[in-house]
Design an enzyme around this catalytic site. Structure first.
Site, short mmCIF file in Angstrom:
data_model
loop_
_atom_site.label_atom_id
_atom_site.label_comp_id
_atom_site.label_asym_id
_atom_site.label_seq_id
_atom_site.Cartn_x
_atom_site.Cartn_y
_atom_site.Cartn_z
N ASP A 1 59.88 -35.68 -24.32
CA ASP A 1 59.92 -36.83 -23.50
C ASP A 1 61.09 -37.18 -22.79
O ASP A 1 61.04 -37.98 -21.67
CB ASP A 1 59.35 -38.08 -24.52
CG ASP A 1 59.03 -39.32 -23.89
OD1 ASP A 1 58.82 -39.28 -22.78
OD2 ASP A 1 59.01 -40.56 -24.71
N HIS B 1 56.90 -45.91 -31.06
CA HIS B 1 57.36 -45.10 -30.30
C HIS B 1 58.03 -46.17 -29.00
O HIS B 1 57.16 -46.59 -28.27
CB HIS B 1 56.69 -44.21 -29.43
CG HIS B 1 57.23 -43.30 -28.53
ND1 HIS B 1 57.47 -42.03 -28.44
CD2 HIS B 1 57.50 -43.54 -27.14
CE1 HIS B 1 57.81 -41.54 -27.43
NE2 HIS B 1 57.91 -42.44 -26.39
N CYS C 1 61.10 -44.20 -17.93
CA CYS C 1 59.37 -44.25 -17.66
C CYS C 1 59.14 -44.19 -16.07
O CYS C 1 59.87 -44.94 -15.42
CB CYS C 1 58.89 -45.48 -18.20
SG CYS C 1 57.33 -45.96 -17.71
N ASN D 1 64.08 -44.12 -23.57
CA ASN D 1 63.60 -44.23 -24.78
C ASN D 1 64.50 -44.95 -25.57
O ASN D 1 65.73 -44.97 -25.35
CB ASN D 1 63.38 -42.63 -25.45
CG ASN D 1 62.05 -42.06 -24.77
OD1 ASN D 1 62.04 -41.69 -23.72
ND2 ASN D 1 60.86 -42.10 -25.55
#
Lengths: 317, 317
Positions: B26, B218, B251, B260
């Site tokens: 990610d 998350h 994002c 994150n």
């Protein structure tokens, strides 16, 4: 589209939080770029316009120590038109108190240290000597019917001493309250606190007779902990939270550029929790983006960067 | 000097948290700078060396969609020497599953959306169509005795739809569990959640039979909320937390550069709370600073910046 954040309260939290906005004082005091007095005045007016009702305006410290706030005498009178806004000012000693009172200040703050090392570094005194210096300041401020806030720094850790024992913090805090302070602000000056430590210190203060309703919390975000520590304090019942618009403010004793808890990040959380603050997040973020432009660098507040994309690269404004 | 943070537990929190490290997948997937396979392999090895035991390694998605992870086939075999480390990989469909299983993957993850808008944008399918696509993936993975994680994104808000109703998230979460997922990861993809919302969603899932011990959280830090939301989840009993070393990951649907929850900021809090993670914070921060150097920009993690000052300006390394 439904507005974000969605409002869903959590149990056991206060209905309302009073934000003690420190951006104009704690936020700016270590800035190397000199901010003109008229910009500071506009900053405070814009903060009030965004709904903040306690805005720490400046410091009546000797200009040699904090050159950025050397204009306290010319700035403070420019802020007097603000209705329903408290404008506390920091005073380091009796001379600072005289200057503040002569301009009509009715809320003052003194700045003590929980550790000997920081008392020595910041005030060139022992903790006991610094308390002795503050005592007549507090007494005279109360005689003048001013509200007195006692800042207590290094409540969780200190760059020289490491972890700071809770009982040591409680002892100095009690002294500040005993000399007549109306409220206490517990400072995590180097940003090392975690939630259990926060709640343990609050409980220890309560046990020694310092009620939660006279305690504010003042977290720095050096390790990204400021907001979760604030949540822990709210869960303990704290209703006064210090924060700095746009996250302005750096600690000179940590190499990280990060500073105070950003008021916007705090308001986002409180909005989501349905806790009233009276603050308009959009106006506040716009104000912080505008100030980031004056300082020539991105706002450290993640909320400001997300809501006002140009705050990420203010030099392009 | 006593080490920081001071360890003081808070009541009602778990004794141990399992960190699901997502930095290599990610964290890197949206990076425009191509990271060489050998650097990724070293990254994962260093993360394991820092004590992380669940390290999401890569994604077997079509290279056209995620060019950064196009080297999954060559990367994954290089990670097989790691003892006692789980290496889950993302698979978007049966073809991805075949590729992952053929290389010996024993933990896979599928990636569903709680909203129609994101299902359409990310998967070009309705939510129902995407669940129908995942069902044989999960079934076949379970037949191959693989552990299956179901990611559920946009659990708190969505850039197109705004606030996402809790019951809508619960419905899709239930579908993922009903098709055989072993665990669920609740994604706040655009970082808008607040603590009451987190706890309300967890309670709603519990009421529908999804136990807390199969739920991971998350969070993204777009509005600075990731760590306080994590604290709220821990207070609900959650023991699996997703985080990304150095806060890597952005994002693509928010203009902010923040990504994150940073693993280091999480570990600082958990260390202070006395919650075991097995992670060596110094080693982990050094690893993230090293990766920031490869990416040529400062680590977004405040803890990394505070502990490794050169992580603030990696281009000078």
């Amino acid at each position: 589209m439904d507005a974000l954040p969605m409002t869903i309260p959590a149990p056991g939290l206060p209905a309302r939080v009073r934000i003690h906005e420190v951006g104009a004082r704690d936020g700016l005091q270590n800035e190397k770029t000199t901010v003109p007095t008229e910009v500071k005045a506009e900053f405070v007016h814009r903060l009030a316009d965004a709904g903040l009702t306690t805005i720490e305006a400046t410091s009546f410290v000797h200009p040699k120590w904090v050159p950025q706030l050397a204009d306290a005498e010319t700035l403070f009178p420019r802020l007097q038109g603000l209705a329903d806004v408290h404008l506390p000012v920091l005073v380091p000693n009796e001379r600072g108190l005289d200057r503040a009172l002569s301009l009509g200040a009715d809320r003052i703050a003194v700045f003590a240290s929980a550790t000997e090392s920081f008392a020595k570094a910041n005030l060139n005194r022992t903790v006991a000597e610094s308390l002795a210096m503050f005592e007549p300041v507090v007494t005279r401020a109360k005689e003048a019917r001013a509200h007195v806030r006692g800042y207590l720094s290094m409540c969780f850790g200190d760059p020289w001493e490491g972890a700071v024992p809770v009982h040591q913090v409680v002892r100095v805090a009690k002294s500040l309250m005993d000399m007549g302070c109306d409220e206490l602000s517990l400072g995590d000056t180097i940003g090392v606190a975690t939630p259990g430590h926060v709640q343990a210190l609050l409980s220890a203060l309560n046990e020694e007779g310092v009620a939660t309703n006279v305690i504010g919390v003042h977290f720095h975000d050096t390790y990204g902990q400021a907001l979760s520590n604030t949540l822990a304090a709210l869960q303990h019942g704290v209703t006064t939270v210090d924060a700095s618009a746009g996250g302005l403010g750096g600690c000179p004793y940590a190499k990280s550029a990060t500073g105070n808890l950003a008021t916007e990040d705090l308001v986002w959380m409180l909005n989501g929790l349905g806790i009233e603050t009276g603050v308009d997040l959009g106006r506040l973020s716009a104000t912080s983006a505008w100030m980031a432009g004056h300082l020539g660098r991105p706002s450290p507040s993640r909320t400001v960067r997300a809501l006002v994309p140009e705050a990420q690269s203010p030099q392009e404004q």
